[in-house]
Design a protein around this motif. Structure first.
Motif, short mmCIF file in Angstrom:
data_model
loop_
_atom_site.label_atom_id
_atom_site.label_comp_id
_atom_site.label_asym_id
_atom_site.label_seq_id
_atom_site.Cartn_x
_atom_site.Cartn_y
_atom_site.Cartn_z
N UNK A 1 0.80 -1.21 0.00
CA UNK A 1 0.00 0.00 0.00
C UNK A 1 0.84 1.27 0.00
N UNK A 2 1.95 1.23 0.73
CA UNK A 2 2.86 2.38 0.74
C UNK A 2 3.46 2.58 -0.65
N UNK A 3 3.87 1.49 -1.27
CA UNK A 3 4.44 1.56 -2.61
C UNK A 3 3.45 2.07 -3.64
N UNK A 4 2.17 1.79 -3.43
CA UNK A 4 1.13 2.24 -4.36
C UNK A 4 0.60 3.64 -4.04
N UNK A 5 1.12 4.23 -2.97
CA UNK A 5 0.68 5.56 -2.59
C UNK A 5 -0.69 5.58 -1.92
N UNK A 6 -1.13 4.41 -1.44
CA UNK A 6 -2.44 4.31 -0.81
C UNK A 6 -2.36 4.40 0.71
N UNK A 7 -1.20 4.05 1.27
CA UNK A 7 -0.97 4.15 2.71
C UNK A 7 0.14 5.16 2.96
N UNK A 8 0.08 5.83 4.10
CA UNK A 8 1.13 6.74 4.52
C UNK A 8 2.44 5.98 4.76
N UNK A 9 3.53 6.70 4.75
CA UNK A 9 4.82 6.06 4.99
C UNK A 9 5.50 6.62 6.24
N UNK A 10 4.71 7.25 7.13
CA UNK A 10 5.28 7.91 8.30
C UNK A 10 4.95 7.19 9.60
N UNK A 11 4.82 5.86 9.55
CA UNK A 11 4.54 5.10 10.76
C UNK A 11 5.41 3.85 10.79
N UNK A 12 5.53 3.24 11.96
CA UNK A 12 6.32 2.03 12.14
C UNK A 12 5.49 0.82 11.71
N UNK A 13 5.91 0.19 10.64
CA UNK A 13 5.14 -0.92 10.07
C UNK A 13 4.97 -2.07 11.06
N UNK A 14 6.03 -2.41 11.76
CA UNK A 14 5.98 -3.53 12.70
C UNK A 14 4.96 -3.27 13.81
N UNK A 15 5.00 -2.08 14.39
CA UNK A 15 4.08 -1.76 15.49
C UNK A 15 2.63 -1.81 15.02
N UNK A 16 2.36 -1.24 13.86
CA UNK A 16 0.99 -1.20 13.34
C UNK A 16 0.51 -2.61 12.96
N UNK A 17 1.41 -3.41 12.40
CA UNK A 17 1.03 -4.79 12.05
C UNK A 17 0.74 -5.60 13.31
N UNK A 18 1.56 -5.42 14.36
CA UNK A 18 1.32 -6.10 15.62
C UNK A 18 0.00 -5.63 16.25
N UNK A 19 -0.28 -4.35 16.12
CA UNK A 19 -1.55 -3.81 16.62
C UNK A 19 -2.74 -4.47 15.93
N UNK A 20 -2.62 -4.63 14.61
CA UNK A 20 -3.71 -5.26 13.86
C UNK A 20 -3.90 -6.71 14.27
N UNK A 21 -2.80 -7.43 14.46
CA UNK A 21 -2.89 -8.82 14.92
C UNK A 21 -3.54 -8.87 16.30
N UNK A 22 -3.13 -7.94 17.17
CA UNK A 22 -3.70 -7.90 18.51
C UNK A 22 -5.18 -7.62 18.52
N UNK A 23 -5.67 -6.88 17.52
CA UNK A 23 -7.10 -6.57 17.46
C UNK A 23 -7.94 -7.82 17.22
N UNK A 24 -7.32 -8.87 16.68
CA UNK A 24 -8.03 -10.13 16.49
C UNK A 24 -8.33 -10.76 17.85
N UNK A 25 -7.36 -10.67 18.76
CA UNK A 25 -7.54 -11.23 20.10
C UNK A 25 -8.68 -10.55 20.84
N UNK A 26 -8.80 -9.23 20.66
CA UNK A 26 -9.84 -8.48 21.36
C UNK A 26 -11.23 -9.02 21.04
N UNK A 27 -11.43 -9.43 19.81
CA UNK A 27 -12.74 -9.93 19.39
C UNK A 27 -13.21 -11.12 20.21
N UNK A 28 -12.26 -11.90 20.74
CA UNK A 28 -12.62 -13.13 21.44
C UNK A 28 -12.53 -13.00 22.96
N UNK A 29 -12.37 -11.78 23.44
CA UNK A 29 -12.39 -11.56 24.88
C UNK A 29 -13.84 -11.46 25.35
#
Length: 214
Positions: free
Chosen positions: A135-163
């Motif tokens: 998405x960053x390469x296609x100009x659809x996502x910003x490039x001013x954030x830490x990819x690892x942190x945001x990806x981990x955040x997204x994975x963590x949001x899956x866990x929230x659904x089952x709490x």
């Protein structure tokens, strides 16, 4: 051998439907035998015990999901499109899923639960990272954030659904909750160009098939 494999697949699929609807703990081997239309003795010819059957059913879901994720990457027009194809498939899964299933796996089928956790933390994480970079390469996502942190955040949001403390307070269920989380995540990364595509796909959701690019 072919008939034997077909029978095993039928048992697994019927069991999976029950697990998805009621969770794993409350479904007995008698319930599965009744749904299959055979005796428990027949089921035990293919599965040593319930844990074995639960594991086979969940592993099949993970395998199918992995194949679909790779397919969506190949057939999608762009990173946002890929995300919508993936969330569409996940939505169909969550539409018929009792959230208690994941907690049942954690408590009563730890071996199977570990496979789910590993799949989420490794494969899904990598899929998300690849999508963000695309998405960053296609100009659809910003490039001013830490990819690892945001990806981990997204994975963590899956866990929230089952709490239980989360899904127990939902008025509209997992189907709508996971969509809202996905939209929130996507909008947070998107450039103005990406925002337009998000709104486009929200109004006209792509189909989860090989003609999704049409």
């Amino acid at each position: 051998m072919e008939d034997e494999n077909e029978h095993k697949i039928h048992i697994r699929n019927q069991a999976l439907q029950l697990f998805m609807q009621y969770g794993a703990r409350s479904v007995s081997m008698d319930d599965i035998a009744s749904a299959v239309g055979s005796s428990k003795k027949t089921i035990y010819q293919y599965y040593t015990d319930k844990d074995h059957l639960v594991g086979d059913a969940i592993e099949q879901i993970l395998a199918d999901n992995g194949t679909q994720c790779r397919t969506f990457h190949q057939i999608s027009d762009n990173a946002v499109h890929e995300g919508f194809l993936a969330i569409g498939q996940t939505s169909e899964l969550f539409r018929n899923m009792n959230p208690v299933l994941i907690n049942d796996l954690k408590k009563y089928h730890p071996r199977v639960y570990k496979k789910f956790v590993d799949y989420k933390n490794e494969f899904i994480y990598e899929i998300i990272v690849e999508n963000i970079r695309r998405g960053i390469g296609e100009g659809l996502y910003r490039d001013d954030f830490n990819i690892d942190i945001i990806a981990q955040f997204r994975v963590g949001s899956i866990d929230i659904l089952f709490m239980p403390e989360f899904y127990g307070r939902l008025k509209e269920g997992l189907f709508h909750a996971q969509l809202e989380i996905f939209y929130f995540f996507l909008h947070g990364m998107a450039t103005p160009k990406g925002q337009k595509l998000i709104e486009k796909y929200k109004k006209h959701k792509p189909k989860n098939s090989s003609d999704a690019k049409d």
